[in-house]
Enzyme design. Structure first.
Site, mmCIF file in Angstrom:
data_model
loop_
_atom_site.group_PDB
_atom_site.id
_atom_site.type_symbol
_atom_site.label_atom_id
_atom_site.label_comp_id
_atom_site.label_asym_id
_atom_site.label_seq_id
_atom_site.Cartn_x
_atom_site.Cartn_y
_atom_site.Cartn_z
ATOM 1 N N CYS A 1 -8.959 9.624 2.908
ATOM 2 C CA CYS A 1 -8.936 10.519 2.449
ATOM 3 C C CYS A 1 -9.712 9.404 0.626
ATOM 4 O O CYS A 1 -10.763 9.062 1.621
ATOM 5 C CB CYS A 1 -7.432 9.803 1.574
ATOM 6 S SG CYS A 1 -7.851 7.794 1.494
ATOM 7 N N HIS B 1 -7.695 0.490 8.863
ATOM 8 C CA HIS B 1 -6.510 -0.079 9.643
ATOM 9 C C HIS B 1 -6.686 1.047 11.303
ATOM 10 O O HIS B 1 -6.396 1.922 11.267
ATOM 11 C CB HIS B 1 -4.772 0.247 9.742
ATOM 12 C CG HIS B 1 -5.592 -1.143 8.434
ATOM 13 N ND1 HIS B 1 -3.311 -1.246 8.305
ATOM 14 C CD2 HIS B 1 -5.257 -2.411 8.776
ATOM 15 C CE1 HIS B 1 -3.564 -2.595 7.790
ATOM 16 N NE2 HIS B 1 -4.479 -3.043 8.332
ATOM 17 N N HIS C 1 -7.553 -2.113 1.430
ATOM 18 C CA HIS C 1 -5.638 -2.939 1.151
ATOM 19 C C HIS C 1 -6.044 -3.844 -0.135
ATOM 20 O O HIS C 1 -4.992 -3.894 -0.768
ATOM 21 C CB HIS C 1 -5.397 -3.082 2.163
ATOM 22 C CG HIS C 1 -5.098 -2.399 3.246
ATOM 23 N ND1 HIS C 1 -5.966 -2.509 4.178
ATOM 24 C CD2 HIS C 1 -4.082 -0.817 3.438
ATOM 25 C CE1 HIS C 1 -6.097 -1.434 5.236
ATOM 26 N NE2 HIS C 1 -4.977 -0.139 4.938
ATOM 27 N N CYS D 1 -9.653 0.119 -2.637
ATOM 28 C CA CYS D 1 -9.164 1.772 -3.068
ATOM 29 C C CYS D 1 -8.427 1.197 -4.744
ATOM 30 O O CYS D 1 -7.382 0.785 -4.616
ATOM 31 C CB CYS D 1 -8.218 2.351 -1.847
ATOM 32 S SG CYS D 1 -7.665 3.570 -2.817
ATOM 33 N N HIS E 1 2.626 -5.982 4.988
ATOM 34 C CA HIS E 1 1.070 -6.287 4.677
ATOM 35 C C HIS E 1 -0.088 -6.231 3.273
ATOM 36 O O HIS E 1 0.490 -6.257 2.314
ATOM 37 C CB HIS E 1 1.964 -3.994 4.453
ATOM 38 C CG HIS E 1 0.459 -3.168 4.542
ATOM 39 N ND1 HIS E 1 -0.152 -2.231 3.659
ATOM 40 C CD2 HIS E 1 0.080 -1.972 5.619
ATOM 41 C CE1 HIS E 1 -1.414 -2.357 3.871
ATOM 42 N NE2 HIS E 1 -1.002 -1.443 4.842
ATOM 43 N N GLU F 1 -1.834 -5.231 1.349
ATOM 44 C CA GLU F 1 -1.731 -4.110 0.306
ATOM 45 C C GLU F 1 -0.472 -4.845 -0.693
ATOM 46 O O GLU F 1 -1.133 -5.428 -2.085
ATOM 47 C CB GLU F 1 -1.456 -2.857 0.666
ATOM 48 C CG GLU F 1 -1.388 -2.189 -0.960
ATOM 49 C CD GLU F 1 -1.061 -0.746 -0.959
ATOM 50 O OE1 GLU F 1 -1.621 0.006 -0.681
ATOM 51 O OE2 GLU F 1 -0.474 -0.512 -1.880
ATOM 52 N N THR G 1 1.036 2.333 -1.926
ATOM 53 C CA THR G 1 0.622 3.225 -1.787
ATOM 54 C C THR G 1 0.826 4.692 -1.081
ATOM 55 O O THR G 1 0.994 5.529 -0.823
ATOM 56 C CB THR G 1 -1.322 3.528 -1.833
ATOM 57 O OG1 THR G 1 -1.206 2.601 -0.650
ATOM 58 C CG2 THR G 1 -1.664 2.896 -3.786
ATOM 59 N N CYS H 1 0.391 7.291 -3.511
ATOM 60 C CA CYS H 1 -0.508 7.894 -3.902
ATOM 61 C C CYS H 1 -0.616 9.419 -3.438
ATOM 62 O O CYS H 1 0.329 9.877 -2.979
ATOM 63 C CB CYS H 1 -1.718 7.691 -3.420
ATOM 64 S SG CYS H 1 -2.064 7.744 -1.749
ATOM 65 N N SER I 1 -2.192 1.231 11.521
ATOM 66 C CA SER I 1 -1.788 1.780 10.206
ATOM 67 C C SER I 1 -0.798 2.480 9.233
ATOM 68 O O SER I 1 0.029 3.065 10.279
ATOM 69 C CB SER I 1 -2.361 3.336 10.476
ATOM 70 O OG SER I 1 -2.194 4.304 9.534
#
Lengths: 273, 273
Positions: free
Chosen positions: B12, B41, B73, B95, B123, B125, B157, B185, B213
């Protein structure tokens, strides 16, 4: 016939308060007295108020003096301003929960949201809310994509909860920011839930309420989904004995503007079958 | 074997940007270079970066100088502050969409909302976002009632859209005010949708992506719901020929951190069956 009457039935807080206000004001007020639009959406109650000398007037132009009661669903900002200019004495019976919809919608608009009202654009409650937004809002009952911007969502107090939630969900899915005030009133939520559970356990369902009552209509829709053998009636006069053939149990639901006497009358008659 | 490759597949925007940043920085930077945590990841990509002299470091304590790349992340506020105090050169590959979650959550907290993050609290993030809220937020992936107050909702996201929407719906049903930023996202949304449609039309589905991931895992969940004959693999080495017995068509999906080569390798091998 076994009769199951809903636990949440008859006048809600806003309707009780409005009827009480009318009776109290009539007792202490001399001269002309009217409501702007029917006080509540139940013709039996409106008839009874008429007998007590409180007539419903459709248009603000017809009111020139005396006392005017603002109905539970609220009136438009312009109507209220016109009444004040005319010097008419105003008694405000607008349901506080309807005023909350109005306040939340105004707040959303002030804070830059595109206001969306989930409700019926022909209903006086929605018309009232819209007038406080200078008509700058979108009224819908089916999702439609609105491009760009932040969405501010409110509901008519008597909207179907499931419908409101689904529309909210779709705005969230499509957009980036959605601010939601769940203004479906508490008693509407409880009654819609009960309509489903009660309807499932009986053979036939009767929903008692005014023909123009929005919340009665939605209660009927919720009940009908749970039990197709479902009828909407205004009074016991609308009953048809054919409906009860081979049936053993009946559930009785009532709108928030349905007087307790109408419900009792239906219950007594059905029990005797 | 007929092969249907997803339209939205491979790196992405955020991952491509991060890998590109690393390569560019490596070319122009002398001396020690590392990432704080794995950049993305996907172990194949991390291995390749290692070969180029960019090693992943787990703890900020181990970094004493040179250049550090902040992973896609994001890192915690405290880690970033510590790196600055140490005088380490920082290259920020976080990101921008992860930063948006952070910014929205901080805004909600500032404006008096109880912040709820729909995501995985383990996680990186989510840990990063939490640190910017001084850990004053609730992280959940199943609805739980939160009494009182205004709810401010954001999502990791890579969260499953359906899950996020259902949780939002339940907060709206139970509460009075819910302000939602849909921070799932765009590419995650598109891939999850495509995962469903593509999986329905093939006999077997392969989801290619890193074991750790998050978005690959959710893509796998979405695909598996639409087609139970679904396997998650990291590279073509994980393929088992038994899976393809009596099958005629295969769908290939890939996470946002899956390099295009891994996907092509799988596609070529499967086509030859």
């Amino acid at each position: 016939m076994e009769v199951f009457k809903a636990r949440y039935i008859g006048f809600c807080f806003g309707v009780r308060r409005a009827v009480q206000l009318c009776v109290t004001e009539r007792a202490k007020t001399e001269g002309d007295m009217c409501t702007l639009g029917p006080l509540i959406h139940n013709s039996q109650v409106v008839e009874r108020l008429k007998e007590q000398g409180i007539r419903p007037e459709d248009k603000v132009e017809q009111i020139t003096g005396g006392t005017v009661v603002l109905r539970t669903h609220g009136v438009t900002k312009w109507e209220e301003e016109l009444l004040r200019v005319k010097g008419v004495r105003i008694v405000d019976a607008t349901c506080p929960l309807v005023k909350r919809v109005r306040d939340r919608a105004v707040l959303l608009r002030q804070e830059g949201y595109r206001v969306v009202i989930v409700g019926d654009k022909e209903h006086p409650e929605v018309k009232s809310v819209l007038s406080y937004l200078d008509n700058d809002a979108i009224v819908l009952r089916r999702y439609q994509r609105i491009r760009g911007g932040r969405i501010g969502l409110v509901a008519q107090t008597t909207e179907e909860m499931a419908r409101f939630l689904n529309i909210a969900k779709m705005f969230i899915e499509d957009g980036s920011e959605v601010r939601v005030f769940n203004t479906v009133c508490r008693i509407t939520r409880l009654r819609q839930k009960e309509a489903k559970t009660l309807s499932r356990k009986v053979d036939i369902v009767l929903v008692v309420g005014g023909k123009t009552s929005s919340n009665t209509e939605k209660l009927f829709n919720a009940a009908k989904k749970a039990n197709p053998c479902c009828y909407k009636i205004e009074t016991s006069a609308d009953l048809d004995l054919e409906w009860f053939r081979d049936k053993k149990s009946v559930g009785i639901l009532g709108g928030t503007s349905t007087p307790p006497e109408s419900i009792e009358e239906v219950a007594t008659l059905v029990k005797s079958l």
